[in-house]
Design a protein around this motif. Sequence first.
Motif, PDB file in Angstrom:
ATOM      1  N   TYR A  62     -31.499   3.930 -18.876  1.00 20.13           N
ATOM      2  CA  TYR A  62     -32.358   5.045 -18.445  1.00 20.13           C
ATOM      3  C   TYR A  62     -33.432   5.354 -19.462  1.00 20.13           C
ATOM      4  CZ  TYR A  62     -29.166   7.993 -21.248  1.00 20.13           C
ATOM      5  OH  TYR A  62     -28.406   8.532 -22.247  1.00 20.13           O
ATOM      6  N   ASN A  63     -34.552   5.833 -18.917  1.00 25.35           N
ATOM      7  CA  ASN A  63     -35.715   6.140 -19.725  1.00 25.35           C
ATOM      8  C   ASN A  63     -35.515   7.502 -20.388  1.00 25.35           C
ATOM      9  OD1 ASN A  63     -38.219   6.526 -20.816  1.00 25.35           O
ATOM     10  ND2 ASN A  63     -39.274   6.815 -18.846  1.00 25.35           N
ATOM     11  N   ALA A  64     -35.016   7.481 -21.614  1.00 25.37           N
ATOM     12  CA  ALA A  64     -34.637   8.721 -22.287  1.00 25.37           C
ATOM     13  C   ALA A  64     -35.838   9.628 -22.545  1.00 25.37           C
ATOM     14  CB  ALA A  64     -33.918   8.395 -23.599  1.00 25.37           C
ATOM     15  N   SER A  65     -37.051   9.075 -22.468  1.00 28.51           N
ATOM     16  CA  SER A  65     -38.242   9.909 -22.651  1.00 28.51           C
ATOM     17  C   SER A  65     -38.338  10.953 -21.546  1.00 28.51           C
ATOM     18  CB  SER A  65     -39.512   9.059 -22.619  1.00 28.51           C
ATOM     19  OG  SER A  65     -39.432   7.984 -23.517  1.00 28.51           O
ATOM     20  N   LEU A  66     -37.816  10.635 -20.359  1.00 29.11           N
ATOM     21  CA  LEU A  66     -37.954  11.543 -19.224  1.00 29.11           C
ATOM     22  C   LEU A  66     -36.623  12.062 -18.695  1.00 29.11           C
ATOM     23  CD1 LEU A  66     -40.699   9.789 -17.026  1.00 29.11           C
ATOM     24  CD2 LEU A  66     -40.976  11.674 -18.623  1.00 29.11           C
ATOM     25  N   VAL A  67     -35.540  11.456 -19.137  1.00 25.31           N
ATOM     26  CA  VAL A  67     -34.243  11.826 -18.563  1.00 25.31           C
ATOM     27  C   VAL A  67     -33.567  12.876 -19.448  1.00 25.31           C
ATOM     28  CG1 VAL A  67     -31.918  11.006 -18.005  1.00 25.31           C
ATOM     29  CG2 VAL A  67     -33.917   9.634 -17.370  1.00 25.31           C
ATOM     30  N   SER A  68     -33.322  14.055 -18.860  1.00 24.81           N
ATOM     31  CA  SER A  68     -32.624  15.109 -19.598  1.00 24.81           C
ATOM     32  C   SER A  68     -31.151  15.170 -19.188  1.00 24.81           C
ATOM     33  CB  SER A  68     -33.278  16.463 -19.333  1.00 24.81           C
ATOM     34  OG  SER A  68     -33.346  16.695 -17.939  1.00 24.81           O
ATOM     35  N   HIS A  69     -30.854  14.575 -18.035  1.00 27.31           N
ATOM     36  CA  HIS A  69     -29.492  14.568 -17.517  1.00 27.31           C
ATOM     37  C   HIS A  69     -28.550  13.904 -18.523  1.00 27.31           C
ATOM     38  CE1 HIS A  69     -26.169  13.836 -14.767  1.00 27.31           C
ATOM     39  NE2 HIS A  69     -26.277  12.541 -14.974  1.00 27.31           N
ATOM     40  N   ALA A  70     -27.415  14.539 -18.787  1.00 25.88           N
ATOM     41  CA  ALA A  70     -26.449  13.969 -19.726  1.00 25.88           C
ATOM     42  C   ALA A  70     -25.516  13.028 -18.982  1.00 25.88           C
ATOM     43  CB  ALA A  70     -25.661  15.081 -20.393  1.00 25.88           C
ATOM     44  N   VAL A  71     -25.666  11.737 -19.267  1.00 30.19           N
ATOM     45  CA  VAL A  71     -24.840  10.744 -18.582  1.00 30.19           C
ATOM     46  C   VAL A  71     -23.434  10.797 -19.172  1.00 30.19           C
ATOM     47  CG1 VAL A  71     -24.567   8.306 -18.053  1.00 30.19           C
ATOM     48  CG2 VAL A  71     -26.856   9.301 -18.174  1.00 30.19           C
ATOM     49  N   ALA A  72     -22.427  10.973 -18.304  1.00 31.61           N
ATOM     50  CA  ALA A  72     -21.077  11.245 -18.819  1.00 31.61           C
ATOM     51  C   ALA A  72     -20.017  10.240 -18.379  1.00 31.61           C
ATOM     52  CB  ALA A  72     -20.656  12.654 -18.383  1.00 31.61           C
ATOM     53  N   ARG A  73     -20.325   9.416 -17.394  1.00 35.78           N
ATOM     54  CA  ARG A  73     -19.256   8.539 -16.877  1.00 35.78           C
ATOM     55  C   ARG A  73     -18.738   7.620 -17.960  1.00 35.78           C
ATOM     56  NH1 ARG A  73     -20.428   5.278 -11.419  1.00 35.78           N
ATOM     57  NH2 ARG A  73     -18.767   3.936 -12.257  1.00 35.78           N
ATOM     58  N   PRO A  74     -17.416   7.618 -18.175  1.00 35.71           N
ATOM     59  CA  PRO A  74     -16.883   6.777 -19.242  1.00 35.71           C
ATOM     60  C   PRO A  74     -16.724   5.306 -18.837  1.00 35.71           C
ATOM     61  CG  PRO A  74     -15.112   8.024 -18.201  1.00 35.71           C
ATOM     62  CD  PRO A  74     -16.375   8.427 -17.508  1.00 35.71           C
ATOM     63  N   ASP A  75     -16.747   5.041 -17.507  1.00 37.79           N
ATOM     64  CA  ASP A  75     -16.439   3.668 -17.062  1.00 37.79           C
ATOM     65  C   ASP A  75     -17.683   2.827 -16.825  1.00 37.79           C
ATOM     66  OD1 ASP A  75     -17.210   5.222 -14.892  1.00 37.79           O
ATOM     67  OD2 ASP A  75     -16.003   4.051 -13.472  1.00 37.79           O
ATOM     68  N   ILE A  76     -18.846   3.318 -17.263  1.00 39.04           N
ATOM     69  CA  ILE A  76     -20.040   2.470 -17.213  1.00 39.04           C
ATOM     70  C   ILE A  76     -20.673   2.474 -18.608  1.00 39.04           C
ATOM     71  CG2 ILE A  76     -20.538   2.871 -14.760  1.00 39.04           C
ATOM     72  CD1 ILE A  76     -22.699   4.862 -15.632  1.00 39.04           C
ATOM     73  N   ARG A  77     -21.511   1.490 -18.819  1.00 36.70           N
ATOM     74  CA  ARG A  77     -22.233   1.457 -20.088  1.00 36.70           C
ATOM     75  C   ARG A  77     -23.613   2.072 -19.849  1.00 36.70           C
ATOM     76  NH1 ARG A  77     -24.417  -3.761 -23.395  1.00 36.70           N
ATOM     77  NH2 ARG A  77     -25.103  -2.625 -25.241  1.00 36.70           N
ATOM     78  N   ALA A  78     -23.889   3.199 -20.481  1.00 37.69           N
ATOM     79  CA  ALA A  78     -25.176   3.872 -20.307  1.00 37.69           C
ATOM     80  C   ALA A  78     -26.014   3.663 -21.556  1.00 37.69           C
ATOM     81  CB  ALA A  78     -24.969   5.355 -20.049  1.00 37.69           C
ATOM     82  N   VAL A  79     -27.202   3.106 -21.398  1.00 38.18           N
ATOM     83  CA  VAL A  79     -28.054   2.792 -22.540  1.00 38.18           C
ATOM     84  C   VAL A  79     -29.389   3.521 -22.416  1.00 38.18           C
ATOM     85  CG1 VAL A  79     -29.212   0.960 -23.836  1.00 38.18           C
ATOM     86  CG2 VAL A  79     -26.979   0.522 -22.781  1.00 38.18           C
ATOM     87  N   PRO A  80     -29.634   4.468 -23.336  1.00 39.17           N
ATOM     88  CA  PRO A  80     -30.929   5.158 -23.310  1.00 39.17           C
ATOM     89  C   PRO A  80     -32.004   4.315 -23.989  1.00 39.17           C
ATOM     90  CG  PRO A  80     -29.558   6.063 -25.064  1.00 39.17           C
ATOM     91  CD  PRO A  80     -28.753   4.966 -24.407  1.00 39.17           C
ATOM     92  N   ILE A  81     -33.233   4.415 -23.482  1.00 41.42           N
ATOM     93  CA  ILE A  81     -34.360   3.809 -24.201  1.00 41.42           C
ATOM     94  C   ILE A  81     -35.563   4.722 -24.037  1.00 41.42           C
ATOM     95  CG2 ILE A  81     -34.736   2.277 -22.183  1.00 41.42           C
ATOM     96  CD1 ILE A  81     -36.132   0.352 -24.231  1.00 41.42           C
ATOM     97  N   HIS A  82     -36.236   5.013 -25.138  1.00 38.81           N
ATOM     98  CA  HIS A  82     -37.406   5.897 -25.076  1.00 38.81           C
ATOM     99  C   HIS A  82     -38.610   5.071 -24.631  1.00 38.81           C
ATOM    100  CE1 HIS A  82     -35.593   9.591 -26.730  1.00 38.81           C
ATOM    101  NE2 HIS A  82     -34.761   8.718 -27.316  1.00 38.81           N
ATOM    102  N   ALA A  83     -38.606   4.736 -23.375  1.00 39.81           N
ATOM    103  CA  ALA A  83     -39.554   3.733 -22.876  1.00 39.81           C
ATOM    104  C   ALA A  83     -40.970   4.283 -22.739  1.00 39.81           C
ATOM    105  CB  ALA A  83     -39.060   3.187 -21.534  1.00 39.81           C
TER     106      ALA A  83
END
Lengths: 374, 179
Positions: free
Chosen positions: B93-114
């Motif tokens: 996810y594009n951390a520059s625009l995403v404020s939502h806190a990704v919480a699911r433990p069973d996926i790999r969530a990778v922020p990038i300040h794109a």
Amino acid sequence: MTKQLLKGNEAIAEAAVRAGVDAYFGYPITPQTELLEYMSRRMPELGRVFVQAESELAAINMVYGAACAGRRAMSSSSSPGVSLMQEGLSYIAAAEVPIVLVDVMRGGPGLGNIAPSQADYFQMVKSAGHGDFKPLVLAPASVQEAVDMVALAFDLAEKYRTIVTILLDGVIGQMMEPVELPPMQPRRNQAPDWALTGAAGRPKNGIVPFRLYAEELEVYNQRLQDKLARIAANEVRYREYLLDDAELILVGFGTSGRIALTAVKQARKLGIKAGLLRPVTLWPFPERRLWQLADEARGFLVAEMNAGQMVEDVRLAVGGQAPVKFLGRLGGMVPMPDEILDAIKSLDKATRPVPIIGTIAGSVTPLRRRMSVN
Amino acid sequence: MQHDVVFSGFGGQGVLFCGQLLAYAAMDSGLHVTWFPSYGPEMRGGTANCTLVVSDEEIGSPLVRHPSCAMAFNNPSAEKYEALTAPGGLLIYNASLVSHAVARPDIRAVPIHASEAAAELGNPRLLNMVMLGALLQLTGVLPVEAVERALDAHMSARRPELLALNKQALRRGMADVAG
């Protein structure tokens, strides 16, 4: 040959150009518009005819006229537009001139929406217009198959002097897939001998969509039915997947057919012997093959993006030999593989053979199927 | 081998093109691929998304309910696809625009300040290539060279300097999520 990544609508348009279409007439409507848009650029570039008509009524009648003059003519539209074309289609059927129509179905009834749908199976297969006639209906499940069908559609239309429709939905129309386009065919330079080309130096031809006297119209209708019977005998097309040892048989056309294939492969991984028959011609329908398969099958599952249309033809073909279940999504919704897989599992459970505990009065008939109520 | 990727964001963020470019690269690499866009009113200023399936065998369904990888270009997409990503899947996810806190433990969530990375490269429209670079790095679906060749082969060469910038942005996206 190198492949190109093309949208279904554009790929069909280019395939028609390469099949030597002389004239295209149409009117914009989503999710078909890219086809018309592509033709608006490509046809004039090649010195061929493109007309954006004032309506679908006008477009189909222009196709009718060009076909009477012996030209390869086509149109394309989507569901509501095809409803408007039905009068023209009936006249074309009566006149027995060859045309190709592409219908990229969307959600209905009414204006509905622009999402992909298969709700116009009945419209195209059973009642493309008033009177006793049927178009030959081809149903592609991929962009490549749609491309390959275009030249075939023109050839069949001319062979039988009939309407051939290519019936797809918004998924195939809008999706991009790699395709290999056929080589450019030269345009036909001589009109067929029945065409209206001016009668200089030959007896006059006539093409009429009427027979005023009932006796005469009945003779004409019988001849038309004989022709349809020849098409039914010779032009059935379908594709089979994993059917060799299949106990559960899925049937789906176009997009729902290819989605069913994913579900079939998942079912195989679970040890369920599922297979898929995908009709490629919707009329004529592969009824004989389904009847044969019903002899060995425990059950059938039909998946469609409508409330249950082709399933009626499957039930007719199966003739009560095995249960036929139905899974449908409506309003432009597309079934997902997991939904179809769940329905396969239910069918598997419902039709599983019951072990024979004893015999009744010497009967040793294996209770292999039809153990559950449909 | 099969990868299914959903690209989702605002219209205008280059979401559809991002998927298309990967589709070209997959085709040129001899793989089966389908690219299916949202179309119609959704595209006009609202959300845009497309689904890409890449496989080494004939592809059945071009649509997936639970993608193995989701690319969220904006906040609504991150919220939507956090829920839909397949268990064990990847959410970039594009951390520059995403404020939502990704919480699911069973996926790999990778922020990038794109968005910021694109701005630093001098053109905010390079956002999609930065995101695509991250996808290539984290999934290995195709080598970056295949995507670069697809840029050269299928994009107009009218502005060659833009092609070079796009390639830089791909590499930047890879570097930002590496290690």
